[in-house]
Motif scaffolding. Structure first.
Motif, PDB file in Angstrom:
ATOM      1  N   ASP A 111      34.475  87.339  85.048  1.00 21.50           N
ATOM      2  CA  ASP A 111      35.605  88.112  84.975  1.00 21.50           C
ATOM      3  C   ASP A 111      35.501  89.466  84.615  1.00 21.50           C
ATOM      4  OD1 ASP A 111      38.167  89.071  85.183  1.00 21.50           O
ATOM      5  OD2 ASP A 111      38.813  88.394  83.248  1.00 21.50           O
ATOM      6  N   SER A 112      34.962  90.436  85.648  1.00 18.76           N
ATOM      7  CA  SER A 112      34.684  91.697  85.382  1.00 18.76           C
ATOM      8  C   SER A 112      35.192  92.767  86.538  1.00 18.76           C
ATOM      9  CB  SER A 112      33.112  91.677  85.072  1.00 18.76           C
ATOM     10  OG  SER A 112      32.431  91.790  86.227  1.00 18.76           O
ATOM     11  N   GLN A 113      35.434  94.065  85.791  1.00 11.85           N
ATOM     12  CA  GLN A 113      35.443  95.169  86.934  1.00 11.85           C
ATOM     13  C   GLN A 113      35.012  96.432  86.280  1.00 11.85           C
ATOM     14  OE1 GLN A 113      39.604  95.821  87.859  1.00 11.85           O
ATOM     15  NE2 GLN A 113      40.027  93.874  88.918  1.00 11.85           N
ATOM     16  N   LEU A 114      34.629  97.505  87.145  1.00 13.88           N
ATOM     17  CA  LEU A 114      34.231  98.700  86.806  1.00 13.88           C
ATOM     18  C   LEU A 114      35.590  99.475  87.511  1.00 13.88           C
ATOM     19  CD1 LEU A 114      30.476  99.176  87.359  1.00 13.88           C
ATOM     20  CD2 LEU A 114      31.721  98.466  85.479  1.00 13.88           C
ATOM     21  N   ARG A 115      36.206 100.118  86.813  1.00 11.91           N
ATOM     22  CA  ARG A 115      37.305 101.004  87.065  1.00 11.91           C
ATOM     23  C   ARG A 115      37.130 102.276  87.195  1.00 11.91           C
ATOM     24  NH1 ARG A 115      42.431  97.840  84.413  1.00 11.91           N
ATOM     25  NH2 ARG A 115      42.100  95.700  85.261  1.00 11.91           N
ATOM     26  N   GLY A 116      36.112 103.083  86.707  1.00  7.60           N
ATOM     27  CA  GLY A 116      35.609 104.379  86.959  1.00  7.60           C
ATOM     28  C   GLY A 116      34.257 104.476  86.788  1.00  7.60           C
ATOM     29  N   VAL A 117      33.732 105.632  87.329  1.00  5.21           N
ATOM     30  CA  VAL A 117      32.369 106.078  87.487  1.00  5.21           C
ATOM     31  C   VAL A 117      32.176 107.578  87.253  1.00  5.21           C
ATOM     32  CG1 VAL A 117      32.295 106.120  90.009  1.00  5.21           C
ATOM     33  CG2 VAL A 117      30.146 105.701  88.831  1.00  5.21           C
ATOM     34  N   ASP A 118      31.201 107.997  86.483  1.00  7.00           N
ATOM     35  CA  ASP A 118      31.029 109.403  86.284  1.00  7.00           C
ATOM     36  C   ASP A 118      29.879 110.098  87.324  1.00  7.00           C
ATOM     37  OD1 ASP A 118      28.372 108.822  85.084  1.00  7.00           O
ATOM     38  OD2 ASP A 118      28.788 108.898  83.076  1.00  7.00           O
ATOM     39  N   ASN A 119      29.488 111.196  87.052  1.00 10.40           N
ATOM     40  CA  ASN A 119      28.662 111.918  87.933  1.00 10.40           C
ATOM     41  C   ASN A 119      27.368 111.606  87.718  1.00 10.40           C
ATOM     42  OD1 ASN A 119      30.612 113.316  89.244  1.00 10.40           O
ATOM     43  ND2 ASN A 119      30.409 115.290  88.175  1.00 10.40           N
ATOM     44  N   ASN A 120      27.015 110.793  86.818  1.00 12.99           N
ATOM     45  CA  ASN A 120      25.500 110.332  86.611  1.00 12.99           C
ATOM     46  C   ASN A 120      25.251 108.776  86.783  1.00 12.99           C
ATOM     47  OD1 ASN A 120      24.231 112.951  85.189  1.00 12.99           O
ATOM     48  ND2 ASN A 120      25.802 112.429  83.595  1.00 12.99           N
ATOM     49  N   GLY A 121      26.427 108.162  87.609  1.00 11.95           N
ATOM     50  CA  GLY A 121      26.346 106.780  87.936  1.00 11.95           C
ATOM     51  C   GLY A 121      26.473 105.891  86.690  1.00 11.95           C
ATOM     52  N   ARG A 122      27.335 106.143  85.849  1.00 12.58           N
ATOM     53  CA  ARG A 122      27.652 105.186  84.807  1.00 12.58           C
ATOM     54  C   ARG A 122      29.151 104.627  85.136  1.00 12.58           C
ATOM     55  NH1 ARG A 122      25.046 109.477  80.493  1.00 12.58           N
ATOM     56  NH2 ARG A 122      26.900 110.342  81.130  1.00 12.58           N
ATOM     57  N   GLY A 123      29.256 103.351  85.448  1.00  9.94           N
ATOM     58  CA  GLY A 123      30.580 102.873  85.583  1.00  9.94           C
ATOM     59  C   GLY A 123      31.085 102.420  84.408  1.00  9.94           C
ATOM     60  N   VAL A 124      32.354 102.299  84.165  1.00  9.31           N
ATOM     61  CA  VAL A 124      33.132 102.021  82.985  1.00  9.31           C
ATOM     62  C   VAL A 124      34.137 100.780  83.625  1.00  9.31           C
ATOM     63  CG1 VAL A 124      32.901 104.020  81.880  1.00  9.31           C
ATOM     64  CG2 VAL A 124      34.905 103.720  83.035  1.00  9.31           C
ATOM     65  N   GLY A 125      34.473  99.814  82.640  1.00  4.72           N
ATOM     66  CA  GLY A 125      35.423  98.740  83.104  1.00  4.72           C
ATOM     67  C   GLY A 125      35.416  97.801  81.792  1.00  4.72           C
ATOM     68  N   TYR A 126      35.209  96.528  82.192  1.00  6.53           N
ATOM     69  CA  TYR A 126      35.328  95.421  81.295  1.00  6.53           C
ATOM     70  C   TYR A 126      34.369  94.327  81.871  1.00  6.53           C
ATOM     71  CZ  TYR A 126      38.760  92.961  84.057  1.00  6.53           C
ATOM     72  OH  TYR A 126      39.589  92.580  85.255  1.00  6.53           O
ATOM     73  N   ASP A 127      33.826  93.464  80.967  1.00  3.49           N
ATOM     74  CA  ASP A 127      33.349  92.162  81.246  1.00  3.49           C
ATOM     75  C   ASP A 127      33.888  91.005  80.193  1.00  3.49           C
ATOM     76  OD1 ASP A 127      31.936  90.231  81.941  1.00  3.49           O
ATOM     77  OD2 ASP A 127      30.013  90.728  80.983  1.00  3.49           O
ATOM     78  N   ASN A 128      34.794  90.356  80.468  1.00  2.00           N
ATOM     79  CA  ASN A 128      35.556  89.287  79.620  1.00  2.00           C
ATOM     80  C   ASN A 128      36.423  89.797  78.737  1.00  2.00           C
ATOM     81  OD1 ASN A 128      34.935  86.481  81.034  1.00  2.00           O
ATOM     82  ND2 ASN A 128      33.020  87.497  80.975  1.00  2.00           N
TER      83      ASN A 128
END
Length: 422
Positions: free
Chosen positions: A79-96
């Protein structure tokens, strides 16, 4: 506080493919498998510079990719998603229900959440501020927060007395380019999630502004909207994309809110069926919005764009770009969700179901490439004559989907004909 490095199945590779199937559009794929099948990508976000895409997969993995070079990072999860990403290729989201960052270099790490968990929802383009929610209670009552230099700080919440209805918690969902405007939701008793805004003060703290107060109606009162929820904030902080439902109406429609002038603009809903909804998903710096039309009868979704300065009626992608055959297929297959747009409005990311494979296609559409013909595959007249560019009622009103009765159809080669829809 230091981030916690997580151990899990994670891949970094350069084998991602991005196929130029028609002018301006790229279909993304990665060389991974889930459940003994090729990974099906669902792209949810695109970076401010248009370089990176992040999202989830059909079986709840997560990925971030540099879509023009083929580099990507991926990990498998229940159960995970990345919901945003910055200009350096770092995605933010959640994992469980643990807030995470997944970097294009393969680094995966977690933020402190507190309580029963949390989610990272969005990030500034430079990655200096991440917003989301933490300190969850029973996985229902969440509380808006930000992470600066990996340290969590709670955002202020409006009181019940101030709101005029019950506040069970908040979540910070979207953030503008410099972090001065954060947009989120209030967890009300009916789970309609009315919009709330946080503004950065001179000392870098935040003040809360529940702009929903004068618009949102919790029952049968006199305020104008039963639904007043946010789906995005523009990078310049001027515009908030909304989905609203008028008091007494069955339909949800797209709206844009001008933060600077405290002004609300609604799309034209005169042609919408009583069973359909117009849902917003993202907004550019000039106020151009994307989203989808959802059928309340069969839950199909088709693409929409509501361009700033071109009237109040959203258009289908197939009307705006009739020569892009993929958009015709995506809408015809019945589940097409445009999810993100760059601040300049040039790049759109989204995903669509594939009726042939029963999976998903994630795409990036670069409008300037389409305009200049980069990577184009020309359409001959035999193909164009079958593409629906626009559809109208017999009295000349434009419609997004077929309606019962006589429809006037204009095809991409400029011809029109009548179509009987039963």
């Amino acid at each position: 506080m230091k981030r916690i490095v997580l151990s899990s199945f994670l891949t970094i590779s350069m084998v991602m493919s991005a196929s130029a199937q028609s002018s301006g559009i790229k279909i993304l794929s990665i060389d991974e498998t889930e459940n003994e099948m090729p990974v099906q990508l669902m792209g949810l976000a695109i970076s401010e510079n248009g370089k990176y895409v992040a999202g989830t997969t059909m079986y709840s993995g997560s990925f971030v990719c540099e879509w023009q070079t083929g580099k990507y990072a991926y990990f498998s999860s229940s159960d995970s998603q990345l919901r945003g990403v910055d200009n350096n290729g770092r995605g933010v989201g959640y994992d469980n229900y643990t807030p995470i960052i997944l970097s294009i270099d393969g680094t995966k790490s977690a933020f402190e959440a507190g309580g029963d968990g949390g989610i990272a929802e969005a990030t500034t383009p430079d990655g200096s501020i991440v917003c989301g929610s933490g300190d969850w209670v029973d996985f229902y009552a969440t509380h808006a927060c930000i992470w600066k230099k990996n340290v969590k700080a709670s955002l202020p919440e409006p009181t019940n007395k101030w709101l005029g209805f019950t506040n069970n918690g908040t979540s910070a969902k979207y953030i503008n380019g410099d972090g001065t405007v954060i947009v989120g939701q209030i967890i009300d008793d009916m789970s309609s999630y009315p919009v709330v805004v946080w503004h950065m003060n001179m000392d870098s703290t935040y003040s809360v502004d529940p702009i929903c107060r004068k618009y949102f109606e919790t029952g049968d009162g006199n305020k104008p909207y039963w639904l007043f929820s946010a789906s995005a904030v523009s990078n310049n902080g001027k515009w908030i994309a909304l989905t609203v439902q008028k008091n007494g109406s069955w339909n949800s429609i797209m709206a844009r809110y001008d933060v600077e002038n405290d002004t609300l603009y609604l799309c034209d809903d005169s042609n919408i069926s009583m069973y359909d909804n117009y849902i917003s998903t993202a907004i550019a710096d000039d106020g151009t919005m994307i989203g989808y039309s959802e059928s309340g009868m069969n839950m199909t979704r088709t693409s929409l764009i509501w361009k700033s300065g071109e009237g109040e009626q959203p258009k289908a992608f197939t009307e705006e770009w009739p020569s892009v055959s993929e958009f015709t297929k995506f809408d015809t297959d019945g589940f097409h969700v445009p999810c993100g747009i760059t601040p300049d409005g040039d790049c759109i990311v989204g995903f669509a179901s594939d009726a042939e494979t029963y999976g998903y296609n994630t795409y990036v559409f670069k409008i300037s490439d389409h305009t200049t013909g980069v990577g184009s595959v020309s359409d001959d007249n035999s193909v164009l004559k079958n593409k629906v560019a626009a559809r109208y009622t017999v009295d000349g009103k434009r419609i997004i989907k077929p309606v019962k009765g006589i429809n006037i159809v204009r095809t991409a080669d400029g011809r029109t004909h009548k179509e009987l829809v039963k």
